[in-house]
Design a protein around this motif. Structure first.
Motif, PDB file in Angstrom:
ATOM      1  N   ASP A  34      42.805  38.208  42.911  1.00  0.00           N
ATOM      2  CA  ASP A  34      43.825  38.938  42.745  1.00  0.00           C
ATOM      3  C   ASP A  34      45.525  39.204  42.356  1.00  0.00           C
ATOM      4  N   ILE A  35      45.901  39.482  41.900  1.00  0.00           N
ATOM      5  CA  ILE A  35      47.501  39.125  41.350  1.00  0.00           C
ATOM      6  C   ILE A  35      48.586  39.212  42.298  1.00  0.00           C
ATOM      7  N   LYS A  58      41.519  46.021  36.834  1.00  0.00           N
ATOM      8  CA  LYS A  58      40.681  44.746  37.661  1.00  0.00           C
ATOM      9  C   LYS A  58      39.551  45.378  38.125  1.00  0.00           C
ATOM     10  N   SER A  59      38.329  44.241  37.963  1.00  0.00           N
ATOM     11  CA  SER A  59      37.092  44.468  38.413  1.00  0.00           C
ATOM     12  C   SER A  59      36.327  43.804  39.518  1.00  0.00           C
ATOM     13  N   THR A  71      37.085  32.995  48.536  1.00  0.00           N
ATOM     14  CA  THR A  71      38.214  34.452  47.683  1.00  0.00           C
ATOM     15  C   THR A  71      37.411  35.294  46.509  1.00  0.00           C
ATOM     16  N   ASN A  72      37.975  36.184  46.555  1.00  0.00           N
ATOM     17  CA  ASN A  72      37.341  36.689  45.876  1.00  0.00           C
ATOM     18  C   ASN A  72      38.321  37.402  44.313  1.00  0.00           C
ATOM     19  N   TYR A  73      37.805  36.684  43.326  1.00  0.00           N
ATOM     20  CA  TYR A  73      37.693  36.852  41.978  1.00  0.00           C
ATOM     21  C   TYR A  73      37.894  37.999  40.599  1.00  0.00           C
ATOM     22  N   ALA A  99      43.179  44.015  30.875  1.00  0.00           N
ATOM     23  CA  ALA A  99      44.046  44.509  30.374  1.00  0.00           C
ATOM     24  C   ALA A  99      45.154  43.024  30.313  1.00  0.00           C
ATOM     25  N   PRO A 100      46.453  42.258  29.870  1.00  0.00           N
ATOM     26  CA  PRO A 100      46.969  41.638  30.083  1.00  0.00           C
ATOM     27  C   PRO A 100      47.604  41.644  31.862  1.00  0.00           C
TER      28      PRO A 100
END
Length: 541
Positions: free
Chosen positions: A296-297, A427-428, A442-444, A449-450
């Motif tokens: 998650d960014i 995000k999904s 870690t959740n990836y 989308a960019p």
């Protein structure tokens, strides 16, 4: 008297006069010949100029559409008026060209498909690319040549050969070997649209052939950094690329595909400075659907916070956007799309980008009947199951105007995702069981989308960032070996970038996988055009 006669005989006064009198005939004759020759040469120039202008006028009409030959012939005979002032054969001033409306190779206006006039068989409006125009003959009767009005230049005529030349500008300098070379078929046919091609970098040994790709000379300079810049730039620099003849460029490097990956929102460490994510020079597409995931960014740590994601490794605080090396955040999913070579079925992946043709996905080289050229059969059902559950591929096929699911291309789905609200989720969740290397979980997530840089939208002046216009050349016939000059271009073709170029269990980072979209489409030259195809008539001889 004897002395007078003797003095007269010995006198030299006026001795030159007889010589001048005798030579005057020759001087007048030479002057007359020079005058008449100049008149004849001027007439020849007038006729050639008329032929040149008529051929250029005709070439402007060779657009491959209905009545192209008829319109070209009409333009040659009537669009431009050319006069002669040096013909005195009683035919008036006008230089004329006999009009004809047939696509053939007879008469005063001849049409050809091939530049070298090696045509055989019948021609159609769609075939014609070149035109030869011959003007009606005229004569100049000599006026001052000693035998006046008896001699003449004889019938003088002129012909010119012209075609429509093109230049494609502000596009990455990429070429690929013609998949149809040696088959006698055109490329791409309508049946080729949607097929995948595994483009393998040429020049590493062995003959160049269908499925090889390389780069073109555009006077940008040499070296991998130059190629990276050209492949990643929103507006590539350098000269326009001739749509007729090009020079291939040696010195292929695996690193240049890093620049292609910026179009997928991937910015590798060590990427050329020009394409750093924060510069805005090498933007991602609006739709960056791919098979890699990241944390998650919005969180810190796990290699996705402060780092060297600006592409030059200087450690500035920027989002890290490199692929799976140490703390780099983009990683392959825990379960990848890997169809079985026999059953052609894959274990359900935890994340899925646009896949290769199934025959290219079953191994590192695939088992496609045409080798590096696929068959257009890709796992549509599984793609929708993973990315768009509850939506039938038939719905998208109808949206794209396709007759059925079997003709639905990856580019069709790509466009539908951009145009459909909610199809590109921020995000999904991909997996909660993938470790980060220190024993923690870690959740990836999949990002369609960019997130690393602002996406660039296509327009009338801007090519979609996942579309490349590629020069198609006959590599075997042209003898492609590194730098090869004056290579004839069959045509420019648009291809869709299917996936980022990464090293996976069945893929090589040096390869580029694309889907055939069709012949290159010209874009508007108005405004700050990112790419366009310019066609102009030109004289060949």
């Amino acid at each position: 008297m004897p002395d007078l006669r003797k003095a007269l005989l010995q006198s030299t006064s006026g001795a030159v006069a007889p010589t001048v009198a005798l030579s005057l005939f020759g001087l007048v004759a030479a002057g007359g010949i020079a005058f008449d020759y100049a008149r004849m040469a001027s007439l020849d120039s007038e006729l050639q100029n008329a032929a040149d202008q008529a051929a250029l006028a005709a070439a402007t009409q060779l657009d491959g559409k209905t009545d192209a030959c008829s319109r070209a012939a009409s333009a040659a005979s009537a669009l431009i008026r050319n006069d002669t002032r040096f013909a005195n054969d009683g035919g008036g001033y006008a230089v004329t060209i006999a009009n004809e409306a047939t696509c053939d190779r007879t008469g005063f206006i001849k049409f050809y498909k091939n530049k070298d006039r090696s045509d055989t068989g019948a021609l159609t409006d769609a075939d014609v690319n070149f035109v030869e125009v011959t003007v009606n003959s005229r004569s100049a009767f000599f006026a001052l040549t000693p035998i006046v009005a008896v001699l003449s230049s004889g019938p003088l005529s002129a012909k010119a050969y012209a075609g429509v030349g093109g230049a494609i500008c502000k596009v990455p300098p990429v070429m690929m070997c013609n998949p149809a070379e040696g088959t006698g078929q055109d490329f791409p046919l309508s049946t080729d649209i949607g097929k995948g091609i595994r483009l393998v970098a040429g020049g590493s040994g062995g003959a160049w052939g269908p499925g090889n790709f390389g780069y073109l000379e555009t006077n940008l300079g040499s070296g991998a950094n130059v190629l990276e810049t050209a492949l990643g730039a929103n507006v590539p620099g350098g000269d326009c690329i001739s749509a007729d003849e090009v020079t291939t460029k040696p010195g292929l490097s695996v690193s240049v595909t890093d620049a292609v990956n910026t179009r997928f929102d991937i910015y590798e460490n060590g990427l050329v400075n020009y394409c750093a994510s924060g510069t805005g020079n090498c933007s991602p597409a609006l739709n960056t659907r791919k098979d890699v995931v990241r944390p998650d960014i919005s969180s810190n740590g796990n290699g996705n916070g402060n780092g060297n994601g600006n592409g030059n490794g200087n450690g500035n605080a920027a989002l890290n956007c490199a692929v799976g090396n140490g703390t780099d955040p983009w990683k392959l999913p825990s379960v990848q799309y890997l169809p079985d070579p026999v059953s052609r079925v894959s274990t359900t992946p935890t994340n899925m980008g646009f896949p290769r043709d199934i025959c290219h996905s079953v191994s590192s080289t695939g088992d496609c009947a045409a080798g590096r050229i696929g068959d257009g059969l890709w796992d549509r059902a599984l793609y929708f199951q993973i990315n768009h559950p509850g939506i039938s591929p038939a719905t998208v096929a109808s949206w794209a105007g396709k007759s059925g699911i079997s003709t639905l291309t990856r580019y069709d789905v790509y466009r539908w995702e951009i145009a459909t609200s909610g199809a590109l989720a921020p995000k999904s969740a991909e997996s909660v069981s993938q470790g980060n290397g220190n024993g923690n979980t870690t959740n990836y997530y999949s990002y369609s989308a960019p997130v690393c840089a602002a996406g660039m939208a296509p327009s009338a002046q801007v090519r979609d960032r996942r579309i490349l216009s590629v020069a198609v050349v006959n590599c075997a016939a042209e003898g492609i070996q590194g730098q090869t000059k004056n290579v004839h271009v069959e045509k420019f073709v648009d291809v869709f970038l299917v996936e980022p170029s990464l090293t996976r269990s069945r893929t090589n980072k040096a390869d580029i996988y694309v889907e055939i979209k069709g012949e290159a489409e010209p874009l508007s030259e108005t405004g700050a055009a990112q790419a366009f195809l310019r066609n102009v008539p030109y004289l060949i001889e």
